[in-house]
Design an enzyme around this catalytic site. Structure first.
Site, PDB file in Angstrom:
ATOM      1  N   LYS A   1       0.838  -1.209   0.000  1.00 43.91           N
ATOM      2  CA  LYS A   1       0.000   0.000   0.000  1.00 43.91           C
ATOM      3  C   LYS A   1       0.876   1.263   0.000  1.00 43.91           C
ATOM      4  O   LYS A   1       0.567   2.255  -0.673  1.00 43.91           O
ATOM      5  CB  LYS A   1      -0.929  -0.022   1.216  1.00 43.91           C
ATOM      6  CG  LYS A   1      -1.752   1.232   1.412  1.00 43.91           C
ATOM      7  CD  LYS A   1      -2.799   1.465   0.338  1.00 43.91           C
ATOM      8  CE  LYS A   1      -3.483   2.810   0.542  1.00 43.91           C
ATOM      9  NZ  LYS A   1      -4.554   3.058  -0.402  1.00 43.91           N
TER      10      LYS A   1
ATOM     11  N   LYS B   1      -0.822  11.648   5.589  1.00 48.41           N
ATOM     12  CA  LYS B   1      -0.497  10.535   6.513  1.00 48.41           C
ATOM     13  C   LYS B   1       0.222   9.423   5.748  1.00 48.41           C
ATOM     14  O   LYS B   1       1.243   8.905   6.207  1.00 48.41           O
ATOM     15  CB  LYS B   1      -1.799  10.018   7.137  1.00 48.41           C
ATOM     16  CG  LYS B   1      -1.728   8.594   7.689  1.00 48.41           C
ATOM     17  CD  LYS B   1      -3.082   8.101   8.170  1.00 48.41           C
ATOM     18  CE  LYS B   1      -4.053   7.662   7.091  1.00 48.41           C
ATOM     19  NZ  LYS B   1      -3.828   6.360   6.487  1.00 48.41           N
TER      20      LYS B   1
HETATM   21  P1  NAP Z   1     -12.975   8.448   7.133  1.00 40.93           P
HETATM   22  O1  NAP Z   1     -14.123   8.749   6.238  1.00 40.93           O
HETATM   23  O2  NAP Z   1     -12.408   9.534   7.970  1.00 40.93           O
HETATM   24  O3  NAP Z   1     -13.406   7.210   8.046  1.00 40.93           O
HETATM   25  C1  NAP Z   1     -12.630   6.721   9.098  1.00 40.93           C
HETATM   26  C2  NAP Z   1     -13.585   6.245  10.149  1.00 40.93           C
HETATM   27  O4  NAP Z   1     -12.851   5.643  11.218  1.00 40.93           O
HETATM   28  C3  NAP Z   1     -14.391   7.403  10.731  1.00 40.93           C
HETATM   29  O5  NAP Z   1     -15.757   7.067  10.697  1.00 40.93           O
HETATM   30  C4  NAP Z   1     -13.865   7.528  12.155  1.00 40.93           C
HETATM   31  O6  NAP Z   1     -14.859   7.851  13.082  1.00 40.93           O
HETATM   32  C5  NAP Z   1     -13.361   6.116  12.428  1.00 40.93           C
HETATM   33  N1  NAP Z   1     -12.276   6.157  13.414  1.00 40.93           N
HETATM   34  C6  NAP Z   1     -11.092   6.786  13.292  1.00 40.93           C
HETATM   35  N2  NAP Z   1     -10.366   6.604  14.405  1.00 40.93           N
HETATM   36  C7  NAP Z   1     -11.125   5.869  15.239  1.00 40.93           C
HETATM   37  C8  NAP Z   1     -10.928   5.367  16.544  1.00 40.93           C
HETATM   38  N3  NAP Z   1      -9.796   5.594  17.231  1.00 40.93           N
HETATM   39  N4  NAP Z   1     -11.935   4.665  17.114  1.00 40.93           N
HETATM   40  C9  NAP Z   1     -13.083   4.435  16.441  1.00 40.93           C
HETATM   41  N5  NAP Z   1     -13.334   4.892  15.198  1.00 40.93           N
HETATM   42  C10 NAP Z   1     -12.350   5.583  14.607  1.00 40.93           C
HETATM   43  O7  NAP Z   1     -11.741   7.835   6.307  1.00 40.93           O
HETATM   44  P2  NAP Z   1     -11.759   6.844   5.045  1.00 40.93           P
HETATM   45  O8  NAP Z   1     -11.541   7.650   3.825  1.00 40.93           O
HETATM   46  O9  NAP Z   1     -12.895   5.900   5.163  1.00 40.93           O
HETATM   47  O10 NAP Z   1     -10.368   6.076   5.303  1.00 40.93           O
HETATM   48  C11 NAP Z   1     -10.259   4.986   6.199  1.00 40.93           C
HETATM   49  C12 NAP Z   1      -8.890   4.297   5.971  1.00 40.93           C
HETATM   50  O11 NAP Z   1      -8.838   3.815   4.619  1.00 40.93           O
HETATM   51  C13 NAP Z   1      -7.688   5.223   6.155  1.00 40.93           C
HETATM   52  O12 NAP Z   1      -6.619   4.519   6.733  1.00 40.93           O
HETATM   53  C14 NAP Z   1      -7.352   5.635   4.719  1.00 40.93           C
HETATM   54  O13 NAP Z   1      -6.002   5.992   4.587  1.00 40.93           O
HETATM   55  C15 NAP Z   1      -7.706   4.365   3.969  1.00 40.93           C
HETATM   56  N6  NAP Z   1      -8.087   4.542   2.545  1.00 40.93           N
HETATM   57  C16 NAP Z   1      -8.950   5.526   2.155  1.00 40.93           C
HETATM   58  C17 NAP Z   1      -9.296   5.629   0.799  1.00 40.93           C
HETATM   59  C18 NAP Z   1     -10.241   6.709   0.293  1.00 40.93           C
HETATM   60  O14 NAP Z   1     -10.281   6.935  -0.932  1.00 40.93           O
HETATM   61  N7  NAP Z   1     -11.013   7.382   1.125  1.00 40.93           N
HETATM   62  C19 NAP Z   1      -8.769   4.743  -0.143  1.00 40.93           C
HETATM   63  C20 NAP Z   1      -7.924   3.728   0.300  1.00 40.93           C
HETATM   64  C21 NAP Z   1      -7.587   3.635   1.643  1.00 40.93           C
HETATM   65  P3  NAP Z   1     -15.467   9.360  13.172  1.00 40.93           P
HETATM   66  O15 NAP Z   1     -16.427   9.419  12.011  1.00 40.93           O
HETATM   67  O16 NAP Z   1     -16.100   9.386  14.499  1.00 40.93           O
HETATM   68  O17 NAP Z   1     -14.293  10.289  13.006  1.00 40.93           O
END
Ligand code: NAP
Length: 293
Positions: A170, A238
């Protein structure tokens, strides 16, 4: 299969929905109850916390943000490991440092949890369509147990190697996509500042060696100036920091990744962190404009 799912953000929500559509019994937890509602409406069960998620599950998946979040939901008080379910297969699909993934896997092994790192690529579009690329690190038995769940969420599922190998893949992916977003923005900004229609330039480039999925998808959103996340810029920062920290640990020269990291640092520093990573175009535009006094 009985699957527990933790973290229902941009990626986690559609991934959990696809597990439900695939016929699995899914129980979910998110720290904000409103994030759980779309899943409950679709037939998922509600858990009261990470340990509760684990109780009725054969497999638990997390999709949170960074390594401290993964540690919190798996290893802190009330975390998945505290449920004491030996034989559980655990999967984290967030993007975190390879060394952190290996450390978490080792500590979970001691608690009887067989842990895989399985970060993804393909964005929100791929998460909704169930076509993610899934890069897996960990043991073969856990990979075999997890395979039916992976098949609901992704198309290109590769068992890359031992624990941490998925996160290494990744990080390599983020070198390519980070530099890709930056170069597509740079090319479109170059066209516009040269007085030529960037939409026409994109159209021309799509048929030649400059073609990429990023030129096609991200380039289109840049032209539409649709900066809604998608993939938040602070998340890409990040990921570039994960790359640079690994390079530091290994004594590697990664000049393109280093330059890309500086741009993502500047995005967050200039208030673009919550916008999609394609807002790097805005940063380039600011750097290319005459300063107003
Ligand atoms: P996001 O929309 O910010 O979702 C992350 C979720 O995790 C949020 O709902 C957050 O809760 C929850 N969370 C974070 N820390 C937490 C904790 N300590 N305890 C409980 N819940 C927690 O982000 P995302 O885009 O889905 O990304 C998630 C992961 O996938 C990341 O590592 C990112 O790098 C990876 N990723 C993202 C993409 C993309 O295109 N978006 C693509 C590939 C990989 P809250 O809502 O309460 O903040």
């Amino acid at each position: 299969m009985n699957i527990g799912f933790i973290g229902l953000g941009i990626m986690g929500r559609p991934m959990a929905l696809n597990l439900l559509k695939g016929g699995h019994r899914v129980r979910v937890w998110a720290r904000r109850p409103e994030s759980m509602q779309p899943l409950l409406d679709a037939g998922a069960g509600a858990a009261s916390g990470p340990a509760d998620v684990a109780l009725a599950a054969d497999l638990v998946i997390s999709m949170v943000a960074d390594a401290p979040d993964v540690e919190q939901v798996w290893l802190a008080a009330g975390g998945v490991a505290s449920a004491g379910k030996t034989g559980l297969v655990g999967i984290d699909m967030s993007t975190i440092r390879p060394a952190a993934a290996r450390d978490i896997a080792r500590r979970l092994q001691a608690a009887g949890v067989d842990f895989l790192d399985a970060p993804v690529s393909g964005g929100e579009v791929g998460a909704i369509a169930g076509t993610l690329s899934i890069m897996v690190g960990g043991g073969s038995d856990a990979f075999a147990t997890a395979a039916p769940a992976f098949a609901c969420m992704g198309k290109n599922i590769v068992h890359v190697g031992d624990s941490g190998a998925g996160q290494v893949a990744k990080a390599a992916n983020q070198i390519v996509t980070g530099a890709g977003v930056l170069t597509v923005a740079e090319a479109l900004n170059f066209a516009a500042k040269s007085g030529v229609d960037p939409a026409k330039v994109r159209e021309a480039l799509l048929g030649g060696f400059a073609y990429s999925k990023i030129l096609e998808n991200h380039g289109q959103r840049m032209l539409e100036r649709n900066f809604k996340p998608g993939f938040k810029s602070w998340m890409h920062q990040k990921d570039m920091n994960i790359v640079m920290q690994s390079a530091h640990e290994l004594g590697l020269c990664l000049p393109v990744a280093a330059a890309t990291t500086q741009m993502f640092n500047a995005m967050v520093g200039s208030g673009l962190g919550e916008e999609d990573s394609i807002a790097i175009l805005k940063l380039l535009e600011r750097l290319s404009s005459a300063a107003s006094e």
